[in-house]
Every structure is written in structure tokens, then in C-alpha cells.
Write a protein that holds these residues in place. Sequence first.
Motif, PDB file in Angstrom:
ATOM      1  N   ASN A 443       0.951  -1.411  -0.085  1.00 27.92           N
ATOM      2  CA  ASN A 443       0.057  -0.040  -0.018  1.00 27.92           C
ATOM      3  C   ASN A 443       0.749   1.303   0.069  1.00 27.92           C
ATOM      4  O   ASN A 443       0.650   2.312   0.705  1.00 27.92           O
ATOM      5  N   PRO A 448      -2.593   0.742   5.599  1.00 25.80           N
ATOM      6  CA  PRO A 448      -4.060   0.926   5.245  1.00 25.80           C
ATOM      7  C   PRO A 448      -5.234   1.075   6.393  1.00 25.80           C
ATOM      8  O   PRO A 448      -6.275   1.758   5.800  1.00 25.80           O
ATOM      9  N   VAL A 449      -4.975   0.603   7.460  1.00 22.21           N
ATOM     10  CA  VAL A 449      -6.022   0.863   8.575  1.00 22.21           C
ATOM     11  C   VAL A 449      -5.510   1.856   9.799  1.00 22.21           C
ATOM     12  O   VAL A 449      -6.045   2.150  10.557  1.00 22.21           O
ATOM     13  N   ASN A 454      -7.466   7.936   5.042  1.00 23.67           N
ATOM     14  CA  ASN A 454      -9.077   7.590   4.803  1.00 23.67           C
ATOM     15  C   ASN A 454      -9.000   6.822   3.086  1.00 23.67           C
ATOM     16  O   ASN A 454      -8.016   6.880   2.616  1.00 23.67           O
ATOM     17  N   GLU A 455     -10.341   6.979   2.878  1.00 23.08           N
ATOM     18  CA  GLU A 455     -10.543   6.518   1.472  1.00 23.08           C
ATOM     19  C   GLU A 455      -9.811   7.298   0.347  1.00 23.08           C
ATOM     20  O   GLU A 455      -9.291   6.941  -0.630  1.00 23.08           O
ATOM     21  N   GLY A 459      -6.486   4.715   2.344  1.00 20.77           N
ATOM     22  CA  GLY A 459      -6.891   3.752   3.408  1.00 20.77           C
ATOM     23  C   GLY A 459      -8.050   2.830   3.147  1.00 20.77           C
ATOM     24  O   GLY A 459      -8.769   3.055   2.108  1.00 20.77           O
ATOM     25  N   TYR A 460      -7.839   1.753   3.673  1.00 23.43           N
ATOM     26  CA  TYR A 460      -8.780   0.507   3.609  1.00 23.43           C
ATOM     27  C   TYR A 460      -9.396   0.451   5.002  1.00 23.43           C
ATOM     28  O   TYR A 460      -9.498  -0.884   5.372  1.00 23.43           O
ATOM     29  N   ASN A 461      -9.815   1.665   5.464  1.00 25.45           N
ATOM     30  CA  ASN A 461     -10.218   1.622   7.091  1.00 25.45           C
ATOM     31  C   ASN A 461     -11.548   0.714   7.181  1.00 25.45           C
ATOM     32  O   ASN A 461     -11.698  -0.123   8.175  1.00 25.45           O
ATOM     33  N   LYS A 462     -12.618   0.758   6.099  1.00 24.10           N
ATOM     34  CA  LYS A 462     -13.769  -0.032   6.269  1.00 24.10           C
ATOM     35  C   LYS A 462     -13.584  -1.304   6.275  1.00 24.10           C
ATOM     36  O   LYS A 462     -13.870  -2.454   6.883  1.00 24.10           O
ATOM     37  N   THR A 463     -12.774  -1.902   5.100  1.00 24.73           N
ATOM     38  CA  THR A 463     -12.174  -3.317   5.097  1.00 24.73           C
ATOM     39  C   THR A 463     -11.462  -3.637   6.487  1.00 24.73           C
ATOM     40  O   THR A 463     -11.811  -4.960   6.768  1.00 24.73           O
ATOM     41  N   GLY A 464     -10.623  -2.999   6.977  1.00 25.37           N
ATOM     42  CA  GLY A 464      -9.955  -3.489   8.339  1.00 25.37           C
ATOM     43  C   GLY A 464     -11.013  -3.561   9.167  1.00 25.37           C
ATOM     44  O   GLY A 464     -10.970  -4.732  10.219  1.00 25.37           O
TER      45      GLY A 464
END
Length: 1019
Positions: A443, A448-449, A454-455, A459-464
Motif C-alpha cells: 500500500n 491501510p488501517v 482515509n479512502e 486507506g482501507y479502513n472499512k475493510t480493516g
Amino acid sequence: MVGRKQPPTSVPGVRAQRLVINASHVAATHTYLALAAFGLALLLGCALHYKKIVKNGVAGYPDEWFPSVSATIGDWYPERNIFQILIALTSGPRFALVSLQYFLRRSPNTSLPGFLFAVGIVRTLMCGGWVYITSNDDHDVHDVLMVTYILCNVPWMWGGVLCTPIGHVKARRRRRYVATGFFVSIIPMIYFFVQHKIYRIPGAYTRYSFFEWSLILLDVLFDSITELDFKASNLQIVLGVSLDASVGCDDISPSVPSKGTSSVTETKSEGLAASSKNEQTVSHVSATVPRTFFQKTQAALTLSRDARAVIGFISDVYLSYLFWSIFTSLITTLFYFSVWQLALSGSELSLLVLLSPALLGIGPLRTWALTRSGQVTLRAVAILTGLGSYALKSPMQRLIVVNFANVVLLVGQTTDWSAGKDGYQGLLLGLGLVLLSLAKHANHSTNPVWPMLNEESGGYNKTGLFLAFCALYELATRPFTVPEEEKQISDSKDSSKVTSHGWLAGSIALGSMIFTLHCFFIDPSTIIAWSWTGYKDSQPKGPLPHLHGSLTLIAQAIGLALPTILPACWFINPLWFSYGCASAFVMYRFRDWTGFVGGLNLAVFVMSLLPTIIRQSAQPNKAGRTYSTAFFVTILFYLADVWTVAYAFVPGGVYLRERSDLVLVAQFVATSLVFEWPSRKRTAANSIVHIPSSTSFLVRHLLTLFSLSAVLVTIYRWTPVGPRPYKSGTGIINAGIWTVHFGIDNIGHDSQGLIRNMIRDMKLDVVGLLETDLHRTVYGNRDLTRVALQDLGYYVDLGPGPNMHTWGAALLSKFPIVHSQHHLLPSPHGELAPAIEAVLDVYGSEVTVVVSHNGQEQDPLDRELQSNELARIMAKSYPHPVIFLGYVVTKPHASRPAPYDILVYDGIVHDIDPQDWDRWCEYILYRGLYRTAYARISRGIVTDTELQIGQFVVPRHGFQLVNQTLEDRMIRAWKEDLPEDHWFPMEYYGNNNEGGMNGHFYHVFDTPLYYKLPEGAQV
């Protein structure tokens, strides 16, 4: 039915019909269908669309004359459709094959067959994914599924060899040969793929295709070997139907094997005591029916137990990754405030939350934390707040929430460490760290978390968060065979008896280890930055972060795997400590590849100690003081590490100025406390780690998967086309200078994406980025050039590394870097100033580019000395072209000893626009080029400094431009007087109220300034 084949039993009034199928027929059917699917697709493709399927993005027939698998099976009708029909028919035998192999291999002594069953299912699903989602449908999804499939083949083939029954010598030998051929074929396949994708060599894809097809063939052949196992075991599938009673059963039964044949035929009975009610219900049918029912149920439970163990292990690794993610986000979040003030801001007090393990001194709290409900509650609160803080807009709010998350997180994590007995916690900590490093490698060197992403910023915060919910659910519902709370409390008491007399040594060593891992190994490119020195003869003198970072990950994996292979006593031997010291010395003292190799060996050493150090720090009855002491040591190392470079802004900084060597020595002195020195031999010997074989097996397989993933990420992220100037053939070079404030935007988010967008929009061929040395704990060990490099294509010189104690300077160039040199400018009083001197091959002419970050106005002597050195660097290349891109801190036309006069006159260069009186920090100077445009662009939210751009035209090759007059240089023009390829983007016209893009617009002059070429210009 699972078990040996039973004789039929007669029951009055019951008629049974049985269909007996040899399991070997299933394997043969799978093989023939798979070969037919690929073979027919290849024949039809060559017969109907030959020239179309051999053509690719680089070349066509006759340079390319053999098709790839993807083009054959996915591009044209009817071969695509016939292939997909046949491969769909293959799915039934394939799932049956995976299930039958599990039945044949399962054993009460190992969970490996269950793990392979899960891998086999995932592998089959991935196969269906990449054959039905072709590269034309979605190239990225197709590639991800294909790569995942290949990765699944590692444990599938390796485990298949290990699980082959001992008596099946022929099958084992064939599996070894085929598996070896499969993995060896990957190497030339990757080589020819690089030749095709990167260097765009015609014909390379044909060679790549041969190895791609060989992988398909070898993959099918590997699965076909199962037929030998089934025949040797005489495995049969019996489908039986009791007609009168309407009761059906499936009977999978290996007949009694021949002499010398070993097969798994007996079943476990533990945990399968069926209720008498169930037995009575089916007893009137036959003796066979209830036996079949219960044996089938028992087999399902065995599979469930093995699969659940693997899932639980994966969940633990992911939770460990989240521990590292939240823990490392703390110091980055708090330092946002420090970099704005360049002084102690008060946010540094947030480090005190790391002392929260002291709360474990409260007995009831620790007892509750050991329970299942305590574990789940603490992790849930910490993870959901720590990961969810990304949604908060205010940096101060994020800091407060991250502080709270770390308080809760460390209480839960250190509770687990205190109860650890067998090295499992140490291995988990290491696996989480390797996964963090892998995630950053994939990444663009950012986690990513992290809350700072953020998006919009990668970032892949929601996936995390979604995966965190899954892991927490698994932990909350995880089965256990004895009351888990009692077991952990009991284990912790036993543990305390072993090492109760060495808590202080274990604490200090643990604190040093946590800092060492954070400082060097949460990103695979950090030790590369330590060794980097630039280019020579158009080649990098050392490893490149985006290409060779995977080697760091592999070294970390090797180090963590060693305790699962070698005797534990090796890792507390003073000789092993000597190896670590030698590795650190080589990394610190040497540069380029030699220094990097020292760093790789240091990675092996440090990771190998994790189980030992975590084990020796396990002090259940003294957990509060043990772990609070450990993290107090970590805090001291954090401060010392920052003080080595921030000495000009902190009290007492002069004592640690540029003394990373002292910090490194202190790290090893602290780590030495866990080794078996003669004076404490008994203590160390009592702390030897014993790792169960089942854990070792899973750890090694997962580390292998991580290592292969790192290599595949490198290939996937490899820039598909080499760097090319934005305006090839025009002689134009756009150069910019930007102080990017440590890659943190004005609201505390990572700014790499915003920087990339601006560089792309302004079509910058050369750009100097300042305040870029982010390979430090406080900045998250990031590489600020990675996004622009991989998304836009640039040659990169990182500039002086973290061991040079500067704020950092980096050079990105679309033109090849012939050679470069790093300078530490004289700085007797203030901050140490970096500079990069690079010679670029610009349309066949050599142009020297100098990027520098001078000291502040508080140190006039430093600025004078630094300016003299920069003037010397530029003057020595006279009359060759030069572009200076620097942070100078001076007023225009300021007389000596101010920097402006020294740089312009002693450096024999011109100001890009001497009539621009509104400058203070950033300056662009040049010589030997025609300047045609100059722009100043507002900073937006990216940083605290504007972007300045100069546009130049290189004189024709062989002509040297000297003695330009002021009149020739200052022929102002409207943009319409110049060709359009000289214009800067129109979208950035605007002001504070409207216009521009993403908060950026041309300011000061409200437009770029344009200049005509003088009469008789040689271009």
C-alpha cells in the motif's frame, strides 16, 4: 461412511441398493476434464483466431507466435464458452478430490490435513474466479485471483508431499518432482513477464506463455497423482439407499489395504458420544446405517475442529496485526502537533498512555482480563475505537481516541503476554509485524488501517474494521476443551514460578525490542533508506525500496521461522548475540548493498528473539510493573531517537545530536539481558521457549505465504512503462520545488495522494521534495516518493537517510539519473541541512540538478556556510546547465552574508525571475537553459508551503548557453505567444473564493508568468 468397509447386514423388510465407485475414477475424471478444457481451448483458439490470441500490447505475429493462457481461454467465442463449460464440469470432481484426500489423510495427531482441506477449497474457488473473470472482464481482479491461486499452491503442494502416506513411495516421488517443476517454472516465467511488461521486448510474452502453460499442466498433473493414493488404499465411495425405510447414506470406505500399504482407516470416538435417543431412532433399520451416520458425523466434526484451529490461528495473527497498527499510530498521530510548532507542543505527554499496563497491578482487573469475556471486551473496545478514529475530522479528536485505544489495547495485550508459556505469543507478535510490513509494502508504504489514512489518501479502513469484526467474533465463539479462564490463570501461575527472579531484565529487553522493531522493521524499506547513497553510471548504487523491500520481508520471515526449526538454546547463546551486534555494525557503518545486507541479517537476528523475549518477560504476578517498565524503556528510546535529529528544538538535544550510534548501542545493551551469560545461566536456561509442533507448522506456512506475497506485490507494483518525460521531443523540462511537511496534510492525513495529483497535473519532469525523511517512528516509517513513483513513473533519489539526521530531501526525475551525490551541508549550530547533487540525462544533454533544504534564520552562520557550499557545488560544473531547487530562507537580492547573493553570484546562476520580490523560503535558480515559464501555486491543504515551478527548454545537443543577458532572459509574453505545449494547466486559474482545483490555484501573480525565447535561440 468413514471407516473400513463393513459386510452387508440383512434386516427383514429392508431392501438396500448400493452403488460402488472407486475413488481413483474421480481423480481420473478430474484430470481428463481439466486437460480437455485447456487443450480444446488451445486447439480451437489457434485454429480460429490464431493471430488475434498471440497479439498483445507490445507486439503481434510473427514476433509473438504462441498464445497466453488468458488470451486462449477468455477472449474469443467459441473457445471461451467451450472451456468454461468443461471447467464447470470439472468442479464437481475437484471438490470431491479435495474431500477424499482429506478423508484419506486425516489423523488425530496433526491438523495439517484439515488445513490442506481449507486451502484446497479456497484454491478451487480462486481457480473458478480467474477462469470465469478474464483479463478482459477486469484485469486487476483476474490478476488478484490468479496470484492468490498460485499462492495457495504453495501449502497445497508442500503439504501434499508431507501428507502422502508413508507406503506410497511412487506417489510421494512424483509429487516432489512435479511440485519442484512447478515452483522452478515460476522463476523464468516472472523473468519473461518483466521483459515483456517493463522492457516491452517483442517475443518475450511468447516465452512467458510457455512457462504459463507449463504451470497449468504441472498443476493438473499434481492433482492427478491422487489417483495413485486412491488405488493403493483401495478407496471406494459407496452410495446406499434403504428403500423400505427411506433412509439414505453415503459410504466412503477404503478396503483393507494390501500388505505394506499405510492408510488412515480408523476414526476418533472422543467427543462423539451420541445420545441414546438418536441410537434408538435408527436401530430398527440396520447395523450399517447407524454406524455410517455416526462415522459421517464424527468425520464432519474432525474437519470442523481442524479447520477451526486454522481459522483461530489466522484470527490471532490478524488481531496481532491490529495491535501493531494501533500501537504504531499513536506516536504518528501525536507528532502532527509537534511538526507544526517545531518544538515541544505538549502532545508528547500522550506517550504516557503506554504506561497503562501498570493497571494490571490491580488484581481483579487482571483476573477479569484473563477471562474470555475480558479478552474479547478489551480487544473490541481498543480495535473499534483505534481503527474507527479515522472518521474523525479533527486531529485533536483523533489523538484523544487513539490515546484511549492504546490504554485499553496494551492492558489486553500485555495480559496475554504475561500468561504465555510456549512462545505462541512471541510468534504471534512477530507474525503481526510481518503482516504489517507486508501491508505497507503493498500500500505504497502506508498502513491501510491507520487513522491518518482515509479512502481519499489510500486507506482501507472499512475493510480493516470488517475483518476486525470477523476476528473478534471468532475469538468470542472459539471453542475450548477445558475451562479457559482457569487454564490461563493456572498457566500464568506456573509461568511466574519459572522466571520470577528476572523481571527487570526481561522488562528492559522487551522495551528495547519493541522500539527496535518499530524503528527498523515496520516497513521493509527503512533499512534500505539507511544504506542508500544514490546513483552511479546511470544505475543505483544500492537496493531500491520498491523493488528490494521484499528481501527485508523475507529476512524477517526467516528470522521468525528459526525458533520453530532450531533448538531454543541457540537464541540465548552469546554467539548469537555476537551475530546480531556484527549485523548492526555493518548496517550502521557501511552503505549501499553491504549496509543493506547487514540490515537483512539484523532482521533475522531481531525476529528470532521475539519468542524468547516475550517468554522471559512473562511475569503474571508482577505484570503491572513488568510491562509498565518495559514501555517506559520504549518511551525513552522514542525520545532519544527523535532527539538525534530534532536537537535544535528540544531541551538537552545537544547531548544526542547526530548520535544514532549511542541509541543503537543502548538497544543492544538492553537486549543482551536475555542471553545466557555465565552469571545468569540458570535464569536464561529456565526461560527456554518450547514451541508445539502444530504451531510451528502453521507459522512456517504462513511466513512462506507472506514471503511469496511480498515478491508478487513487488512484481504487481512494478511500473509497467519506464519513466518518460511528459513532453517528449519538445526539449521542455518542467521542474518544481515543494516543501511537503513530512507527508502530513493540514488536517493530519497522509498527503502522498494529493502530492501525486499535483505533480501529475503540472506535468513535472523533475521535482525536489523537502522534509521527506519519514523513515522514523514519529512519521510512521513511510516512503514519501512511493505513490508518485509507482503511479506516475519516476527515477527516485531518496537523499540522505535517517542515519544522516536531516529533515530529508528527495529528487524525482522523468529523466535518467546518470550519477548523484548526497551532501550534509555545514551546520555547526542548527539543524543539519541535506542536499542532493544529481546529473540527469535530459534529451541527451547532461543537466545538474541541486535540491537542498537550508537551515533556519535563527542560525545565520549556518546559512552562510551552507550557501557557500551550495555555490561551490553549482560553480564547479560551469558552464554546464544547472537547475537549483531549494529551501533557502532569504529575501530576494539580500546582500551577503544572506544566502541570495552568495548563491546567485558565487554559484554563477540566474534567478528564475529577479523581479519577484515576494519570496522567502523557496527559490529556483538556473544556468545554461532557456526559461519559458514560472508559476507559484497555492498550497491547498497539502502542506504549509507553496509549490514553485519553472519551465525550461534545453539548448540543442552540443550547444552551451553562456553569458545570457538580463534582457534576453526577461522577454515577457502572454501564453498565447507560445505554443500550447508551453502552457500550464488552465484548470488552476482561480482565487481563494472560487476556481482552481483541490484548493490549489495560481497565486501571487494570479497566473503563470511566460517568457519568449530570445532571437537566435539554439533549440
